[in-house]
Motif scaffolding. Structure first.
Motif, PDB file in Angstrom:
ATOM      1  N   PHE A   1       5.286 -13.527  17.514  1.00 20.28           N
ATOM      2  CA  PHE A   1       5.548 -13.940  18.520  1.00 20.28           C
ATOM      3  C   PHE A   1       6.367 -15.320  18.458  1.00 20.28           C
ATOM      4  O   PHE A   1       7.111 -15.718  19.236  1.00 20.28           O
ATOM      5  CB  PHE A   1       4.247 -14.538  19.420  1.00 20.28           C
ATOM      6  CG  PHE A   1       3.592 -13.310  20.063  1.00 20.28           C
ATOM      7  CD1 PHE A   1       4.250 -12.717  20.984  1.00 20.28           C
ATOM      8  CD2 PHE A   1       2.026 -12.803  19.977  1.00 20.28           C
ATOM      9  CE1 PHE A   1       3.882 -11.695  21.509  1.00 20.28           C
ATOM     10  CE2 PHE A   1       1.638 -11.908  20.431  1.00 20.28           C
ATOM     11  CZ  PHE A   1       2.402 -11.134  21.358  1.00 20.28           C
ATOM     12  N   ARG A   2       6.029 -16.165  17.404  1.00 18.90           N
ATOM     13  CA  ARG A   2       6.797 -17.460  16.862  1.00 18.90           C
ATOM     14  C   ARG A   2       8.371 -17.062  16.886  1.00 18.90           C
ATOM     15  O   ARG A   2       9.258 -17.889  17.273  1.00 18.90           O
ATOM     16  CB  ARG A   2       6.174 -17.838  15.838  1.00 18.90           C
ATOM     17  CG  ARG A   2       6.671 -19.338  15.766  1.00 18.90           C
ATOM     18  CD  ARG A   2       6.193 -19.912  14.223  1.00 18.90           C
ATOM     19  NE  ARG A   2       6.501 -19.286  13.278  1.00 18.90           N
ATOM     20  CZ  ARG A   2       6.521 -19.437  12.101  1.00 18.90           C
ATOM     21  NH1 ARG A   2       5.709 -20.583  11.669  1.00 18.90           N
ATOM     22  NH2 ARG A   2       7.002 -18.650  11.026  1.00 18.90           N
ATOM     23  N   SER A   3       8.709 -15.968  16.089  1.00 20.27           N
ATOM     24  CA  SER A   3       9.841 -15.880  16.061  1.00 20.27           C
ATOM     25  C   SER A   3      10.789 -15.189  17.162  1.00 20.27           C
ATOM     26  O   SER A   3      11.918 -15.561  17.405  1.00 20.27           O
ATOM     27  CB  SER A   3       9.967 -14.591  14.755  1.00 20.27           C
ATOM     28  OG  SER A   3       9.688 -13.369  15.522  1.00 20.27           O
TER      29      SER A   3
ATOM     30  N   VAL B   1       0.916 -11.050  13.799  1.00 20.59           N
ATOM     31  CA  VAL B   1       1.075 -11.027  15.354  1.00 20.59           C
ATOM     32  C   VAL B   1       1.578 -12.565  15.758  1.00 20.59           C
ATOM     33  O   VAL B   1       2.616 -12.516  16.521  1.00 20.59           O
ATOM     34  CB  VAL B   1      -0.064 -10.621  16.356  1.00 20.59           C
ATOM     35  CG1 VAL B   1       0.144 -11.023  18.062  1.00 20.59           C
ATOM     36  CG2 VAL B   1      -0.167  -9.113  16.024  1.00 20.59           C
ATOM     37  N   TRP B   2       1.071 -13.473  15.368  1.00 19.81           N
ATOM     38  CA  TRP B   2       1.552 -14.862  15.425  1.00 19.81           C
ATOM     39  C   TRP B   2       2.932 -15.132  14.880  1.00 19.81           C
ATOM     40  O   TRP B   2       3.663 -15.668  15.742  1.00 19.81           O
ATOM     41  CB  TRP B   2       0.640 -15.738  15.012  1.00 19.81           C
ATOM     42  CG  TRP B   2       1.041 -17.288  15.119  1.00 19.81           C
ATOM     43  CD1 TRP B   2       0.750 -18.060  16.072  1.00 19.81           C
ATOM     44  CD2 TRP B   2       1.487 -18.039  14.003  1.00 19.81           C
ATOM     45  NE1 TRP B   2       1.287 -19.335  15.626  1.00 19.81           N
ATOM     46  CE2 TRP B   2       1.685 -19.128  14.513  1.00 19.81           C
ATOM     47  CE3 TRP B   2       1.697 -17.934  12.614  1.00 19.81           C
ATOM     48  CZ2 TRP B   2       2.388 -20.498  13.757  1.00 19.81           C
ATOM     49  CZ3 TRP B   2       2.401 -18.810  11.917  1.00 19.81           C
ATOM     50  CH2 TRP B   2       2.590 -20.198  12.377  1.00 19.81           C
ATOM     51  N   MET B   3       3.283 -14.740  13.704  1.00 17.60           N
ATOM     52  CA  MET B   3       4.568 -14.781  13.397  1.00 17.60           C
ATOM     53  C   MET B   3       5.586 -14.054  14.268  1.00 17.60           C
ATOM     54  O   MET B   3       6.685 -14.619  14.520  1.00 17.60           O
ATOM     55  CB  MET B   3       4.649 -14.076  11.982  1.00 17.60           C
ATOM     56  CG  MET B   3       3.932 -15.081  10.864  1.00 17.60           C
ATOM     57  SD  MET B   3       3.820 -14.336   9.162  1.00 17.60           S
ATOM     58  CE  MET B   3       5.505 -14.292   9.097  1.00 17.60           C
TER      59      MET B   3
ATOM     60  N   GLU C   1      -3.751  -9.218  10.315  1.00 19.32           N
ATOM     61  CA  GLU C   1      -3.096  -8.509  11.594  1.00 19.32           C
ATOM     62  C   GLU C   1      -2.814  -9.740  12.524  1.00 19.32           C
ATOM     63  O   GLU C   1      -1.726 -10.093  13.163  1.00 19.32           O
ATOM     64  CB  GLU C   1      -4.015  -7.777  12.405  1.00 19.32           C
ATOM     65  CG  GLU C   1      -4.314  -6.513  11.841  1.00 19.32           C
ATOM     66  CD  GLU C   1      -3.107  -5.588  11.951  1.00 19.32           C
ATOM     67  OE1 GLU C   1      -2.230  -5.696  12.809  1.00 19.32           O
ATOM     68  OE2 GLU C   1      -2.828  -4.705  10.999  1.00 19.32           O
ATOM     69  N   ILE C   2      -3.717 -10.765  12.638  1.00 20.76           N
ATOM     70  CA  ILE C   2      -3.502 -11.955  13.546  1.00 20.76           C
ATOM     71  C   ILE C   2      -2.575 -12.754  13.078  1.00 20.76           C
ATOM     72  O   ILE C   2      -1.629 -13.200  13.836  1.00 20.76           O
ATOM     73  CB  ILE C   2      -4.899 -12.895  13.572  1.00 20.76           C
ATOM     74  CG1 ILE C   2      -5.786 -11.929  14.330  1.00 20.76           C
ATOM     75  CG2 ILE C   2      -4.845 -14.142  14.377  1.00 20.76           C
ATOM     76  CD1 ILE C   2      -7.308 -12.566  14.367  1.00 20.76           C
ATOM     77  N   VAL C   3      -2.431 -12.995  11.795  1.00 18.34           N
ATOM     78  CA  VAL C   3      -1.030 -13.818  11.226  1.00 18.34           C
ATOM     79  C   VAL C   3       0.195 -13.192  11.419  1.00 18.34           C
ATOM     80  O   VAL C   3       1.182 -14.089  11.950  1.00 18.34           O
ATOM     81  CB  VAL C   3      -1.335 -14.051   9.875  1.00 18.34           C
ATOM     82  CG1 VAL C   3      -0.110 -14.663   9.199  1.00 18.34           C
ATOM     83  CG2 VAL C   3      -2.646 -14.924   9.506  1.00 18.34           C
TER      84      VAL C   3
ATOM     85  N   SER D   1       9.993 -16.284  20.145  1.00 18.78           N
ATOM     86  CA  SER D   1      10.331 -17.663  20.978  1.00 18.78           C
ATOM     87  C   SER D   1      11.433 -18.468  20.470  1.00 18.78           C
ATOM     88  O   SER D   1      12.098 -18.991  21.106  1.00 18.78           O
ATOM     89  CB  SER D   1       9.119 -18.277  21.018  1.00 18.78           C
ATOM     90  OG  SER D   1       8.360 -18.768  19.720  1.00 18.78           O
TER      91      SER D   1
END
Length: 153
Positions: free
Chosen positions: A98-100, A94-96, A90-92, A102
């Motif tokens: 937010f990165r996409s 969510v990080w992906m 889940e953390i990975v 930005s």
């Protein structure tokens, strides 16, 4: 009509810019990106959450009924340990996501900055020639009275 590359005004109907030579009627090709779409990331987050919680609950029920483990601390410990990989996934995701987002904002800002400044900037300085002085200005300046020194007699 303006050239999308250099911003020079061009005559409608031309295929290429007279100044920089870029093709004017070219449509940007759809780029095949290796980036994942935000919608697919959201569905991955939801899927991992639902499947992960289902597996943890099924594991708890299996330990209680099939294996006969009645110690609640052992069941909670094993359930917590089996929940950790799903939480990491889940953390990975969510990080992906937010990165996409930005990166998309950065691309939009760069595109907006480039397109607005190219179309709205003033004419190039080297294209405008400095107007020469007129004959009238030159003639009237030569007719101005010239003060003369008085001679002593």
């Amino acid at each position: 009509m303006y050239c999308q590359d250099c911003g020079t005004a061009v005559t409608p109907g031309l295929s290429y810019c007279n100044r920089c030579g870029v093709e004017l009627n070219a449509k940007p090709a759809m780029q095949k990106t290796s980036e994942t779409m935000p919608e697919s990331l959201v569905w991955a987050i939801v899927g991992v959450a639902v499947v992960g919680m289902g597996i943890v609950i099924a594991l708890m029920a299996l330990m209680k009924q099939m294996l006969g483990i009645n110690d609640s601390e052992t069941i909670l410990l094993i359930s917590f340990l089996s929940f950790i990989p799903f939480a990491i996934a889940e953390i990975v995701f969510v990080w992906m996501l937010f990165r996409s987002q930005s990166k998309q904002k950065d691309r939009e800002a760069a595109t907006l900055k480039g397109s607005v400044t190219r179309e709205l900037r003033g004419p190039d300085e080297h294209l405008l020639q400095e107007p020469g002085s007129s004959i009238t200005d030159h003639t009237t300046r030569t007719l101005d009275p010239v003060p003369r020194a008085k001679s002593a007699t």
